[in-house]
Design an enzyme around this catalytic site. Structure first.
Site, PDB file in Angstrom:
ATOM      1  N   LYS A  41      46.281 -36.961  29.256  1.00 54.93           N
ATOM      2  CA  LYS A  41      46.683 -35.577  29.516  1.00 54.93           C
ATOM      3  C   LYS A  41      46.139 -35.084  30.854  1.00 54.93           C
ATOM      4  CE  LYS A  41      49.249 -34.805  25.941  1.00 54.93           C
ATOM      5  NZ  LYS A  41      50.704 -34.543  26.126  1.00 54.93           N
ATOM      6  N   ILE A  66      56.164 -27.644  18.931  1.00 56.26           N
ATOM      7  CA  ILE A  66      56.320 -26.985  20.223  1.00 56.26           C
ATOM      8  C   ILE A  66      57.700 -27.252  20.822  1.00 56.26           C
ATOM      9  CG2 ILE A  66      55.525 -27.064  22.628  1.00 56.26           C
ATOM     10  CD1 ILE A  66      52.667 -27.469  21.464  1.00 56.26           C
ATOM     11  N   ASP A 112      64.557 -36.968  20.628  1.00 55.78           N
ATOM     12  CA  ASP A 112      63.433 -37.224  19.735  1.00 55.78           C
ATOM     13  C   ASP A 112      63.589 -38.586  19.067  1.00 55.78           C
ATOM     14  OD1 ASP A 112      61.284 -34.967  18.413  1.00 55.78           O
ATOM     15  OD2 ASP A 112      61.479 -36.877  17.368  1.00 55.78           O
ATOM     16  N   TYR A 113      62.432 -39.188  18.746  1.00 53.24           N
ATOM     17  CA  TYR A 113      62.429 -40.444  17.983  1.00 53.24           C
ATOM     18  C   TYR A 113      62.998 -40.208  16.596  1.00 53.24           C
ATOM     19  CZ  TYR A 113      60.641 -45.027  16.539  1.00 53.24           C
ATOM     20  OH  TYR A 113      60.546 -46.319  16.099  1.00 53.24           O
ATOM     21  N   ILE A 164      47.356 -25.482  18.387  1.00 58.72           N
ATOM     22  CA  ILE A 164      48.576 -24.776  18.024  1.00 58.72           C
ATOM     23  C   ILE A 164      48.929 -25.193  16.598  1.00 58.72           C
ATOM     24  CG2 ILE A 164      51.019 -24.422  18.542  1.00 58.72           C
ATOM     25  CD1 ILE A 164      49.132 -23.266  20.650  1.00 58.72           C
ATOM     26  N   LEU A 165      49.125 -24.224  15.744  1.00 56.31           N
ATOM     27  CA  LEU A 165      49.362 -24.512  14.328  1.00 56.31           C
ATOM     28  C   LEU A 165      50.818 -24.899  14.084  1.00 56.31           C
ATOM     29  CD1 LEU A 165      47.139 -21.798  12.615  1.00 56.31           C
ATOM     30  CD2 LEU A 165      46.625 -24.217  13.030  1.00 56.31           C
ATOM     31  N   THR A 166      51.166 -26.073  14.589  1.00 58.43           N
ATOM     32  CA  THR A 166      52.451 -26.676  14.269  1.00 58.43           C
ATOM     33  C   THR A 166      52.412 -27.128  12.812  1.00 58.43           C
ATOM     34  OG1 THR A 166      51.680 -28.867  14.916  1.00 58.43           O
ATOM     35  CG2 THR A 166      52.680 -27.506  16.643  1.00 58.43           C
ATOM     36  N   TYR A 171      43.617 -40.058  24.816  1.00 51.53           N
ATOM     37  CA  TYR A 171      44.450 -38.855  24.794  1.00 51.53           C
ATOM     38  C   TYR A 171      44.044 -37.915  25.928  1.00 51.53           C
ATOM     39  CZ  TYR A 171      46.754 -34.620  23.123  1.00 51.53           C
ATOM     40  OH  TYR A 171      47.538 -33.488  23.024  1.00 51.53           O
ATOM     41  N   SER A 183      47.344 -30.849  27.846  1.00 48.52           N
ATOM     42  CA  SER A 183      46.502 -30.404  26.739  1.00 48.52           C
ATOM     43  C   SER A 183      45.172 -29.930  27.303  1.00 48.52           C
ATOM     44  CB  SER A 183      46.256 -31.560  25.767  1.00 48.52           C
ATOM     45  OG  SER A 183      45.247 -31.237  24.829  1.00 48.52           O
TER      46      SER A 183
END
Length: 266
Positions: free
Chosen positions: A162, A18, A37-38, A191-193, A158, A145
Site C-alpha cells: 500500500k 468500498i 470483480d473476481y 471501514i465497516l464493510t 500489505y 491504506s
C-alpha cells in the site's frame, strides 16, 4: 445528481464494500459504470441493482493477479461505452494468517500481495492511460491504506504494497499530468464493510473507535463519496495526492500496545 454526468468509469473490486459503494454513487451521479470483480456473480448482481435504480452499469470478470484480465477489463469498458474517463483501482488483498512480521512472513504471500495490491494498480493505469490521453484526460483513483503510513505488528506485505501505491500515485500524476490525466489515492482507515463486520471481533472494532477522533467507525460510503469527488471535475486541480479517510484515528498517540494486549488475551 450530475456530478459525473457523461463519464465512463471502471471500478475494480466493485462487487462489494468500498468498490460497490463507489460504483453506486458514480452511477447515481450520471456515470456509466463497469464493475470488474473476481466474483462475477456479485458484479452482475451489483450492475443489475444499479440498472434497476435508473443507472447504467455492466459487469466483467477481473482477476487482478493476471495482466491479461486487467487489460481485457479496460478494453471491455472502452468497447462497451466508447471511452474510459475514470479508473478506480480498488482491488486489494490481505492475509492475517500468512502476512506476518518480517522474520515469519510467508515469502510466497509477500509476492502475491505485492503483485495484486501494487502491480495491478500499475497495470490498470498502464492500459487505461493511452485511452485517456486520446480522449484528452481522465482521473485515476487508487485505493491505498493507512497501513501504508502506520506500521503494525503484522501485515508487513500489505503495508509495503500500500505504501508502493502511494508512491506510484504521485509518479503517475507527475508523468501524465500534461495529458490532462489526474491520479490520486484514497487511504481508508477501518471501514465497516460487510467483510470487516464479519471478520473483526467487536473488541477490535471498539479499539479502533477508542482511538478515533470522531465518535464512530467509517462506512463504505465515506470512501465512496471521496472517490466520487476525485472522479468529478470538482477536483480538477487536485493530483498526486493521497487523501486519508480514517476518522482521525492516526492523528494522536499510537494504539499498538492496546492491540498487542488484546492479541495476548485472545
Amino acid at each position: 445528481m450530475t456530478r459525473v454526468e457523461g463519464k465512463v468509469a471502471l471500478v475494480t473490486g466493485g462487487a462489494s464494500g468500498i468498490g460497490l459503494s463507489s460504483a453506486r454513487l458514480l452511477a447515481r451521479e450520471g456515470a456509466k459504470v463497469v464493475i470488474g470483480d473476481y466474483n462475477l456473480d456479485g458484479a452482475k448482481e451489483a450492475a443489475k441493482e444499479i440498472e434497476k435504480s435508473g443507472g447504467t452499469a455492466s459487469a466483467i470478470f477481473l482477476d487482478a493477479s493476471i495482466e491479461e484480465s486487467i487489460k481485457e477489463a479496460i478494453e471491455y469498458t472502452v468497447k462497451m461505452y466508447g471511452k474510459i474517463d475514470v479508473l478506480f483501482n480498488n482491488v486489494g488483498l490481505t492475509n492475517l494468517q500468512k502476512d506476518l512480521d518480517v522474520v515469519n512472513i510467508d515469502l510466497d504471500e509477500w509476492d502475491r500481495l505485492i503483485d495484486v495490491n501494487a502491480k495491478s494498480v500499475l497495470l490498470g493505469s498502464r492500459y487505461a492511460i493511452p485511452y485517456m490521453k486520446e480522449a484528452g484526460g481522465g482521473s485515476i483513483i487508487n485505493t491505498t491504506s493507512m497501513a501504508g503510513f502506520a506500521s503494525d505488528a503484522i501485515r508487513t506485505a500489505y503495508g509495503a504494497s500500500k505504501a508502493a501505491v502511494v508512491s506510484l500515485t504521485s509518479y503517475i500524476a507527475t508523468q501524465y499530468g500534461k495529458d490532462g490525466i489526474r491520479c490520486n489515492a484514497v487511504a481508508p482507515g477501518l471501514i465497516l464493510t460487510p467483510a470487516a463486520k464479519n471478520n473483526l471481533p467487536k473488541e477490535v472494532q471498539e479499539i479502533f473507535l477508542k482511538f478515533n477522533a470522531l465518535p464512530y467507525n467509517g462506512e463504505p460510503d465515506d470512501i465512496g463519496y471521496t472517490v466520487l469527488f476525485l472522479a468529478s471535475d470538482e477536483s480538477k486541480y487536485i493530483t498526486g495526492q493521497t487523501i486519508k479517510v480514517e476518522g482521525g484515528h492516526y492523528i494522536a498517540n499510537p494504539s499498538i500496545e492496546d492491540f498487542n494486549e488484546f492479541m495476548k488475551k485472545a
